[in-house]
Design a protein around this motif. Structure first.
Motif, PDB file in Angstrom:
ATOM      1  N   LEU A 169     -12.516 -13.914   8.540  1.00 53.14           N
ATOM      2  CA  LEU A 169     -11.607 -13.873   9.685  1.00 53.14           C
ATOM      3  C   LEU A 169     -10.182 -14.065   9.179  1.00 53.14           C
ATOM      4  O   LEU A 169      -9.909 -15.019   8.456  1.00 53.14           O
ATOM      5  CB  LEU A 169     -11.943 -14.993  10.669  1.00 53.14           C
ATOM      6  CG  LEU A 169     -13.342 -14.925  11.289  1.00 53.14           C
ATOM      7  CD1 LEU A 169     -13.625 -16.189  12.085  1.00 53.14           C
ATOM      8  CD2 LEU A 169     -13.474 -13.693  12.178  1.00 53.14           C
ATOM      9  N   MET A 170      -9.324 -13.148   9.546  1.00 51.53           N
ATOM     10  CA  MET A 170      -7.937 -13.249   9.095  1.00 51.53           C
ATOM     11  C   MET A 170      -7.017 -13.209  10.316  1.00 51.53           C
ATOM     12  O   MET A 170      -7.451 -12.920  11.421  1.00 51.53           O
ATOM     13  CB  MET A 170      -7.615 -12.087   8.144  1.00 51.53           C
ATOM     14  CG  MET A 170      -8.512 -12.059   6.917  1.00 51.53           C
ATOM     15  SD  MET A 170      -8.144 -10.673   5.806  1.00 51.53           S
ATOM     16  CE  MET A 170      -6.619 -11.224   5.048  1.00 51.53           C
ATOM     17  N   HIS A 171      -5.741 -13.474  10.068  1.00 48.11           N
ATOM     18  CA  HIS A 171      -4.772 -13.403  11.161  1.00 48.11           C
ATOM     19  C   HIS A 171      -4.777 -11.981  11.738  1.00 48.11           C
ATOM     20  O   HIS A 171      -4.714 -11.011  10.968  1.00 48.11           O
ATOM     21  CB  HIS A 171      -3.386 -13.748  10.616  1.00 48.11           C
ATOM     22  CG  HIS A 171      -2.392 -14.032  11.687  1.00 48.11           C
ATOM     23  ND1 HIS A 171      -1.881 -13.031  12.490  1.00 48.11           N
ATOM     24  CD2 HIS A 171      -1.834 -15.184  12.107  1.00 48.11           C
ATOM     25  CE1 HIS A 171      -1.045 -13.563  13.352  1.00 48.11           C
ATOM     26  NE2 HIS A 171      -0.996 -14.886  13.140  1.00 48.11           N
ATOM     27  N   PRO A 172      -4.839 -11.821  13.065  1.00 49.90           N
ATOM     28  CA  PRO A 172      -4.946 -10.466  13.618  1.00 49.90           C
ATOM     29  C   PRO A 172      -3.804  -9.535  13.217  1.00 49.90           C
ATOM     30  O   PRO A 172      -3.987  -8.312  13.145  1.00 49.90           O
ATOM     31  CB  PRO A 172      -4.973 -10.678  15.130  1.00 49.90           C
ATOM     32  CG  PRO A 172      -4.929 -12.141  15.375  1.00 49.90           C
ATOM     33  CD  PRO A 172      -4.925 -12.874  14.076  1.00 49.90           C
TER      34      PRO A 172
ATOM     35  N   ALA B  70       4.982  -7.487   3.916  1.00 52.99           N
ATOM     36  CA  ALA B  70       6.299  -8.126   3.814  1.00 52.99           C
ATOM     37  C   ALA B  70       7.046  -7.922   5.132  1.00 52.99           C
ATOM     38  O   ALA B  70       7.658  -8.840   5.680  1.00 52.99           O
ATOM     39  CB  ALA B  70       7.083  -7.529   2.650  1.00 52.99           C
ATOM     40  N   LYS B  71       6.934  -6.706   5.664  1.00 57.65           N
ATOM     41  CA  LYS B  71       7.647  -6.373   6.904  1.00 57.65           C
ATOM     42  C   LYS B  71       7.102  -7.205   8.075  1.00 57.65           C
ATOM     43  O   LYS B  71       7.858  -7.805   8.831  1.00 57.65           O
ATOM     44  CB  LYS B  71       7.458  -4.879   7.181  1.00 57.65           C
ATOM     45  CG  LYS B  71       8.169  -4.370   8.397  1.00 57.65           C
ATOM     46  CD  LYS B  71       8.059  -2.856   8.467  1.00 57.65           C
ATOM     47  CE  LYS B  71       7.670  -2.459   9.881  1.00 57.65           C
ATOM     48  NZ  LYS B  71       7.177  -1.091   9.950  1.00 57.65           N
ATOM     49  N   TRP B  72       5.795  -7.270   8.203  1.00 68.52           N
ATOM     50  CA  TRP B  72       5.215  -7.933   9.374  1.00 68.52           C
ATOM     51  C   TRP B  72       5.221  -9.455   9.256  1.00 68.52           C
ATOM     52  O   TRP B  72       5.255 -10.160  10.266  1.00 68.52           O
ATOM     53  CB  TRP B  72       3.796  -7.427   9.628  1.00 68.52           C
ATOM     54  CG  TRP B  72       3.800  -6.070  10.273  1.00 68.52           C
ATOM     55  CD1 TRP B  72       3.927  -4.871   9.630  1.00 68.52           C
ATOM     56  CD2 TRP B  72       3.737  -5.770  11.668  1.00 68.52           C
ATOM     57  NE1 TRP B  72       3.934  -3.841  10.536  1.00 68.52           N
ATOM     58  CE2 TRP B  72       3.813  -4.368  11.802  1.00 68.52           C
ATOM     59  CE3 TRP B  72       3.621  -6.550  12.828  1.00 68.52           C
ATOM     60  CZ2 TRP B  72       3.777  -3.726  13.033  1.00 68.52           C
ATOM     61  CZ3 TRP B  72       3.581  -5.905  14.059  1.00 68.52           C
ATOM     62  CH2 TRP B  72       3.654  -4.512  14.150  1.00 68.52           C
ATOM     63  N   SER B  73       5.181  -9.985   8.032  1.00 68.85           N
ATOM     64  CA  SER B  73       5.151 -11.449   7.882  1.00 68.85           C
ATOM     65  C   SER B  73       6.552 -12.017   7.677  1.00 68.85           C
ATOM     66  O   SER B  73       6.775 -13.208   7.841  1.00 68.85           O
ATOM     67  CB  SER B  73       4.293 -11.834   6.671  1.00 68.85           C
ATOM     68  OG  SER B  73       4.929 -11.403   5.476  1.00 68.85           O
TER      69      SER B  73
ATOM     70  N   PHE C 188      -3.889  -8.597  -0.777  1.00 68.50           N
ATOM     71  CA  PHE C 188      -2.465  -8.328  -0.532  1.00 68.50           C
ATOM     72  C   PHE C 188      -1.780  -9.547   0.088  1.00 68.50           C
ATOM     73  O   PHE C 188      -0.698  -9.927  -0.319  1.00 68.50           O
ATOM     74  CB  PHE C 188      -2.291  -7.108   0.380  1.00 68.50           C
ATOM     75  CG  PHE C 188      -2.878  -5.862  -0.215  1.00 68.50           C
ATOM     76  CD1 PHE C 188      -2.537  -5.469  -1.496  1.00 68.50           C
ATOM     77  CD2 PHE C 188      -3.787  -5.094   0.504  1.00 68.50           C
ATOM     78  CE1 PHE C 188      -3.084  -4.321  -2.065  1.00 68.50           C
ATOM     79  CE2 PHE C 188      -4.333  -3.948  -0.049  1.00 68.50           C
ATOM     80  CZ  PHE C 188      -3.989  -3.566  -1.342  1.00 68.50           C
ATOM     81  N   VAL C 189      -2.446 -10.157   1.085  1.00 73.23           N
ATOM     82  CA  VAL C 189      -1.755 -11.276   1.741  1.00 73.23           C
ATOM     83  C   VAL C 189      -1.706 -12.512   0.828  1.00 73.23           C
ATOM     84  O   VAL C 189      -0.866 -13.372   1.009  1.00 73.23           O
ATOM     85  CB  VAL C 189      -2.335 -11.617   3.139  1.00 73.23           C
ATOM     86  CG1 VAL C 189      -2.264 -10.424   4.077  1.00 73.23           C
ATOM     87  CG2 VAL C 189      -3.746 -12.129   3.058  1.00 73.23           C
ATOM     88  N   ASN C 190      -2.579 -12.557  -0.179  1.00 71.09           N
ATOM     89  CA  ASN C 190      -2.537 -13.662  -1.141  1.00 71.09           C
ATOM     90  C   ASN C 190      -1.778 -13.295  -2.418  1.00 71.09           C
ATOM     91  O   ASN C 190      -1.800 -14.052  -3.388  1.00 71.09           O
ATOM     92  CB  ASN C 190      -3.957 -14.085  -1.531  1.00 71.09           C
ATOM     93  CG  ASN C 190      -4.535 -15.042  -0.511  1.00 71.09           C
ATOM     94  OD1 ASN C 190      -3.952 -16.094  -0.242  1.00 71.09           O
ATOM     95  ND2 ASN C 190      -5.659 -14.685   0.080  1.00 71.09           N
ATOM     96  N   PHE C 191      -1.140 -12.134  -2.409  1.00 77.42           N
ATOM     97  CA  PHE C 191      -0.483 -11.656  -3.627  1.00 77.42           C
ATOM     98  C   PHE C 191       0.438 -12.732  -4.220  1.00 77.42           C
ATOM     99  O   PHE C 191       0.337 -13.079  -5.402  1.00 77.42           O
ATOM    100  CB  PHE C 191       0.317 -10.383  -3.322  1.00 77.42           C
ATOM    101  CG  PHE C 191       1.181  -9.930  -4.463  1.00 77.42           C
ATOM    102  CD1 PHE C 191       0.630  -9.274  -5.552  1.00 77.42           C
ATOM    103  CD2 PHE C 191       2.556 -10.185  -4.449  1.00 77.42           C
ATOM    104  CE1 PHE C 191       1.426  -8.867  -6.611  1.00 77.42           C
ATOM    105  CE2 PHE C 191       3.355  -9.779  -5.515  1.00 77.42           C
ATOM    106  CZ  PHE C 191       2.796  -9.120  -6.593  1.00 77.42           C
TER     107      PHE C 191
END
Ligand code: ATP
Length: 492
Positions: free
Chosen positions: A66-69, A311-314, A178-181
């Motif tokens: 489960l990840m952030h939507p 990068a754009k969305w976070s 990618f999100v843990n890059f």
């Protein structure tokens, strides 16, 4: 070879069972049984060893499902991870619009007073010449126009089922890399090029799952995101293109190394119009499955699409500082993405042989020893002799300190060998009268046992005291013929 043969062998010998079978089964879900779980774990273990453990440029993670939507908004899955779907207006069955011509179809032929025929995929009726226009399953209903259907499973996080709590089961493992890059980059102080690997579950609400474990709604993937500096050149080529080719070669070689025959493997380049929205180039490794040539894994050059999107969305920077050029770069990524279940199906299909031995059929799974679910079976020749049974059980316990070993005394020896052949056990150890001798007659045993090799069916006599050393050599890669030369043959 026929898929039904594998399905029935899998059930009979404990590789794969249908999920919730006693309740009539769950659509396209399968459970791995006692031998299936060993085989699957072995595949994942050698993959991890060869692509992570032994490489200085690789690390691994194990992320949550489960990840952030917003991950799925950024990755494009919410908007684009869809398949075109058509419904039958009559029987309500649902098909993938692009697969509907690839299944055989039911036809009530007007030229033969409405007789019902099942016509092979893509072919017209042999009597009236009509091609399929109606539902292939019931042969009566019209199909709706295609609608896009998102393949992600929805669920709710927390106790309230409201839109704000809506989230998804991951449809691929890749996004966690990618999100843990940045976490991985900083914590491990890595230099480009480097890769992050993960093996884990993914979920896709496939419209037309099927073909056993080939396409299921819950499956496992082994994925690598290999980050490279797009401004670098390797051997005169852009780094991403060079590494893409390297990974294609490495993946093909890996499947070959663990037993897939070269004639059953091929590469398929994606056409321009077929490429995913993020991909610069994608090559599939295809295997000649019992259902025909199909994707075993994909190797995509995803460019910097994912890191830029996240990068754009976070709002967080996901860059790498290039010390040499003193600049921040967004790495390109090459993604070798394999399915564990599909790999398992390919390894099983390729290993399966039917042979004739002394006028009898022998079924054998010629698994690579590293993949074989059971490594050794210890078999007593006479189960009524306590001393033979005792010696065999002691040997099983000793060998089991090192490998997955079973003991079986529930049939005559010929039958026991066939059983092990059928599940691909590379070696059997047999304890007989000669091993233990006869204490009543004052005859000492020779403390030797027979080792039988699965593929050649050759047998040698080896001292019990040397068993661990012998098997260690064999499992470390020594060839059977090399080893067999050092020991006397046993009577077959
Ligand atoms: P397909 O075209 O067969 O649907 P895909 O191109 O969507 O596959 P990828 O997204 O590239 O698949 O996933 C990588 C790998 O994961 C595939 O090559 C396959 O081995 C495995 N995989 C994907 N979907 C499934 C599934 N529904 N069941 C089993 N394995 C799957």
């Amino acid at each position: 070879m026929n898929m039904d043969v594998l399905v029935s062998l899998s059930k009979r010998r404990g590789f794969v069972f249908q999920s919730s079978e006693i309740y009539g089964g769950t659509g396209s879900c399968w459970d791995y049984g006692p031998l299936g779980v060993e085989l699957k774990n072995n595949i994942k273990r050698v993959w991890w060893r060869d692509f992570v453990q032994t490489r200085a440029d690789m690390v691994g993670i194990d992320a949550s499902i489960l990840m952030h939507p917003t991950v799925w908004k950024a990755s494009g899955h919410l908007d684009r991870f869809t398949d075109p779907m058509v419904d039958c207006r009559e029987c309500k069955r649902r098909f993938r619009a692009d697969h509907v011509d690839a299944v055989s179809w039911v036809h009530y032929c007007p030229a033969t007073k409405g007789n019902k025929f099942t016509i092979p995929a893509g072919e017209p009726c042999g009597h009236c010449g009509q091609r399929r226009t109606l539902c292939p399953e019931c042969g009566k209903g019209e199909l709706t126009a295609p609608r896009q259907f998102n393949l992600m499973f929805k669920t709710f996080m927390g106790p309230v089922e409201e839109d704000a709590a809506l989230t998804y089961l991951r449809p691929e493992t890749a996004q966690a890399m990618f999100v843990n890059f940045d976490n991985v980059l900083q914590s491990m102080r890595l230099k480009l090029p480097f890769g992050i690997a993960q093996a884990g579950r993914s979920f896709r609400n496939e419209i037309t799952p099927g073909n056993f474990i080939f396409r299921t709604r819950e499956f496992e993937q082994m994925e690598i995101e290999y980050f490279v500096n797009p401004n670098e050149r390797v051997e005169g080529r852009p780094a991403d293109e060079y590494w893409h080719d390297r990974w294609i070669q490495d993946c093909m070689a890996w499947f070959g190394r663990y037993g897939l025959r070269a004639e059953n493997l091929r590469l398929r380049e994606h056409d321009r119009d077929e490429l995913a929205h993020y991909a610069k180039r994608t090559v599939d490794v295809e295997y000649n499955f019992p259902i025909g040539w199909s994707e075993l894994m994909g190797i995509a050059n995803r460019t910097d699409f994912d890191l830029r999107q996240h990068a754009k969305w976070s709002g967080k920077s996901l860059t790498y500082f290039d010390e040499e050029r003193k600049e921040h770069v967004v790495p390109y990524v090459v993604e070798p993405a394999a399915g564990v279940d599909r790999a398992l199906l390919a390894f099983m299909a390729d290993a399966y042989r039917e042979e004739e031995v002394r006028g009898e059929k022998r079924v054998v799974l010629r698994f690579h020893p590293e993949l074989a679910p059971l490594k050794i079976a210890v078999l007593p020749l006479l189960k009524k002799r306590d001393d033979i049974v005792g010696a065999a059980q002691t040997i099983r316990a000793d060998l089991a300190q090192h490998w997955r070993v079973v003991y079986d005394d529930t049939a005559a020896i010929g039958r026991l060998y066939r059983r092990q052949d059928e599940v691909g056990t590379p070696y059997c150890v047999t304890v007989d009268v000669q091993t233990v001798g006869d204490s009543e007659r004052g005859e000492a045993g020779d403390r030797r046992v027979t080792i039988r090799e699965r593929d050649s069916m050759e047998q040698i006599r080896v001292p019990i005291a040397q068993l661990v050393t012998v098997f260690r050599e064999l499992f470390d890669g020594a060839s059977w013929s090399q080893l067999a030369e050092q020991y006397p043959p046993a009577r077959g």
